[in-house]
Design an enzyme around this catalytic site. Structure first.
Site, short mmCIF file in Angstrom:
data_model
loop_
_atom_site.label_atom_id
_atom_site.label_comp_id
_atom_site.label_asym_id
_atom_site.label_seq_id
_atom_site.Cartn_x
_atom_site.Cartn_y
_atom_site.Cartn_z
N ASP A 97 0.82 -1.22 0.00
CA ASP A 97 0.00 0.00 0.00
C ASP A 97 0.85 1.27 0.00
OD1 ASP A 97 -2.08 -1.86 0.32
OD2 ASP A 97 -2.04 -1.66 2.50
N GLU A 145 -11.24 0.61 -3.96
CA GLU A 145 -10.54 1.08 -2.75
C GLU A 145 -9.28 1.82 -3.16
OE1 GLU A 145 -9.82 -2.53 -0.62
OE2 GLU A 145 -8.48 -3.34 -2.15
#
Length: 475
Positions: free
Chosen positions: A12, A166
């Site tokens: 991420d 997302e």
């Protein structure tokens, strides 16, 4: 170019540039300290300069925090002379913001914001308006200093229809606002898609070539490409940082290092980004040695959930890391453990241990239910395998009193798994060789990767050194 730029469990990624300096952060999940912060001048060579969440007051992770719980998907930005990080504590509190004038820290106490969703992002308009975007995809106007929602949240762009839209990032580029997201889940179907609008609230026009990046259903060695962030160079070139995996072994393939941070080039065509395929390249030497001569632990050392001050010391025995037991087993939270991410598929870790009267050793950890341990207790060295509900002493042999070198090595598997892990103590032969597939996400599930570390489960023990070295065999 060396790729991945951050090998091992560094998922991420989010990046920002200030002048000629780049700063990058990653998810840390249940580990403390949280949100590692990296610096680079060329986007290829990175150095960890700290952790944004290095105090328990910033990172409350209760003992019941599950593996792969905790901190998800930080975003780092620079605005108004300050660095800002927004992220989510999924194990308590939700979304919050920390800020600092120096990215190496110290970072502020959390400013909590009552906004549902994960993977929050920050973007500022020319008039100073701050927009926060969360998975879903929802956009709100906020006050980042007070942590207040001023307007919204409003629905923005829901993506192309794949599951789990997302990892939103909102950018002002030229006359357009671009909203980039991940879709398809963070497994092999992972994609990056993008849309644009004249205002942050839309209406959004999807890119005609979506997804702008995916490696799904290909035979490329790099898979699960997604959760990306864009950055421009001082010369006007554009790049993308993203997470991806490098599965090994027979089908379905096993990624044991976790999701790693990669870099790829971005070209702009007719107002839309065109992204190069993500290529694994170069050998990451990654030699990491610590002789514990410093007065503080290096920022790369992490522990599950917390690290009590009385559980470790660099001064009790100068030049050694002394650990004191806080729990009796690695199978449950609360054990004294200090480790580093495994960064190479083919590597060797050597730790010199003086067990004293304790029970201590070296472990390869994915979570409490999936780890291989090499420990010394009562003059015996033994290898223990914990795989799901099963726990077994695989091998043991006597070792002489005093310091002993514990060695864990990984090499490509000669069968169907991703690798073989071998364990030895002192000058003796290899105690055991174990299949690495059982310490993979495909077996254990979750979002993290292997962490190799030192532990003690009874009494106290001291470590004189720790060395993790990559071996150029699998490249």
């Amino acid at each position: 170019m060396r790729n991945p730029i951050l090998p091992g469990f560094h998922p991420d990624p989010s990046v920002c540039r200030v002048g000629e300096d780049y700063y990058l952060v990653c998810s840390s999940f249940e580990y403390f300290p949280g949100v590692p912060v990296f610096h680079s001048r060329d986007l290829e060579s990175w150095r960890q300069i700290g952790n944004a969440l290095d105090r328990p007051s910033q990172l409350p992770l209760p003992p019941e925090t599950p593996a792969s719980g905790g901190i998800y998907a930080p975003t780092i930005r620079h605005h108004g002379g300050r660095f800002w990080i927004i992220t989510t504590n999924t194990s308590g509190g939700g979304n919050f913001i920390v800020s600092a004038t120096n990215p190496a820290g110290p970072w502020s106490e959390p400013v909590w914001i009552d906004l549902p969703g994960i993977d929050p992002d920050l973007a500022w308009d020319d008039d100073g308006t701050c927009w926060c975007t969360v998975s879903g995809t929802q956009v709100a106007r906020i006050d980042p200093v007070a942590g207040k929602i001023l307007d919204g949240p409003f629905p923005a762009w829901a993506g192309t229809g794949l599951q789990y839209p997302e990892a939103p990032h909102l950018y002002r580029i030229g006359d357009w606002w671009y909203l980039m997201i991940a879709e398809g889940g963070t497994e092999r179907g992972h994609t990056v898609a993008i849309a644009r609008a004249r205002t942050p609230l839309g209406p959004y026009e999807p890119a005609p070539g979506n997804p702008v990046l995916t490696h799904r259903s290909t035979n490329r060695p790099v898979q699960s490409t997604g959760h990306a962030d864009l950055v421009s160079t001082p010369g006007g070139d554009w790049w993308m940082v993203l997470l991806a995996t490098r599965p090994k072994g027979n089908t379905p393939g096993f990624h044991v290092l976790g999701r790693e941070t990669f870099l790829t080039r971005v070209h702009w065509l007719d107002g839309w980004p065109s992204v190069d395929p993500v290529v694994e390249s170069g050998f990451f030497e990654g030699e990491t040695r610590d002789d514990f001569d410093a007065t503080t632990l290096a920022p790369q050392w992490i522990s599950p959930r917390w690290r009590p001050d009385d559980s470790w010391s660099l001064t009790a025995r100068p030049g050694w890391l002394t650990l004191h037991a806080t729990g009796s087993t690695l199978d449950e939270p609360g054990c004294t453990f200090i480790g580093r991410r495994q960064e190479q598929h083919t590597m060797r870790v050597t730790a010199r241990l003086d067990p004293g009267d304790g029970c201590a050793g070296l472990t390869v950890r994915l979570d409490e239910a999936h780890h291989y341990d090499l420990e010394v207790d009562g003059g015996q060295a033994r290898v223990i395998a914990r795989i799901g509900p099963l726990r077994q002493v695989v091998a043991s042999r006597p070792v002489p009193p005093g310091p002993v070198d514990l060695v864990v090595a990984s090499r490509p598997s000669e069968s169907t798994g991703p690798d073989t892990l071998s364990f030895s103590a002192g000058d003796g032969p290899v105690l055991a060789e174990l299949d690495g597939r059982y310490l993979s996400t495909e077996v254990a599930t979750g979002f993290t990767g292997r962490v190799i570390g030192m532990y003690v489960t009874r009494g106290s023990a001291a470590f004189d050194s720790y060395d993790q070295t990559g071996i150029e065999l699998s490249v």
